[in-house]
Design a protein around this motif. Structure first.
Motif: not given
Length: 189
Positions: A58-73, A164-174
């Motif tokens: 998922d491409l998450l905007a503001a930690r809670r909005f599903d703004a789209g997808e991030f894909r790797v090919y 701001t949006a991030w591709a969902r994954g592991e957080r760098f810090t809490q």
């Protein structure tokens, strides 16, 4: 007294210059990485491989909005990454890090600094699809991806949110919501 003040000022100036020099050294390692991976292409005219993505998140905007997808090919020579937003979301800016996780540009608190990521672009007219490609030969067998974007939501023809949006994954810090995820070439190709 004037001599002590002089040496105090000289010490502050020296520390400031040393601090700037160490920041420049970390910036140069990012610049060297960008030069090493100079085959990055940003645009809608990149042809993605004709097969399914290896990773989708998922491409998450503001930690809670599903703004789209991030894909790797993957294909035989390149890794492609794609930001794609949902119907009413648009991309204004992208920042991408792809490579060894320990080289990800971080601040002193261990949080990612997207403006220092080696790849990115500004999309002033708003894009809904942005693709980058990187030569596989410049990447280790397993690597990290950290994908950030500035996105906006359009409602009734007007910009209603800028986030701001991030591709969902592991957080760098809490304390930071910047994220990364790992990919291994052997798993995908």
């Amino acid at each position: 007294m004037k001599t002590k003040l002089f040496y105090l000022c000289l010490g502050v100036i020296t520390l400031t210059m040393a601090s700037c020099e160490s920041e420049n050294n970390s910036d140069s390692s990012v610049n060297n990485l960008a030069a090493k991976q100079n085959e990055v292409v940003n645009s809608t005219n990149v042809n993605l491989p004709d097969f399914s993505p290896c990773v989708t998140t998922d491409l998450l905007a503001a930690r809670r909005f599903d703004a789209g997808e991030f894909r790797v090919y993957f294909d035989a020579e390149k890794v492609y990454v794609e930001y794609e937003t949902n119907e009413d979301w648009y991309i204004r800016e992208t920042h991408l890090y792809i490579g060894d996780q320990e080289l990800t540009p971080l601040n002193r608190r261990g949080e990612p600094v997207p403006n220092n990521f080696p790849f990115g672009g500004v999309h002033p007219d708003g894009e809904q699809n942005v693709v980058y490609s990187v030569s596989k030969s410049t990447l280790p067998k397993c690597f990290s991806i950290s994908a950030n974007a500035e996105v906006y939501f359009v409602q009734n023809g007007e910009i209603a949110l800028v986030e701001t949006a991030w591709a969902r994954g592991e957080r760098f810090t809490q304390t930071s919501w910047g994220m990364f995820f790992d990919v291994c070439q052997s798993s995908c190709w």
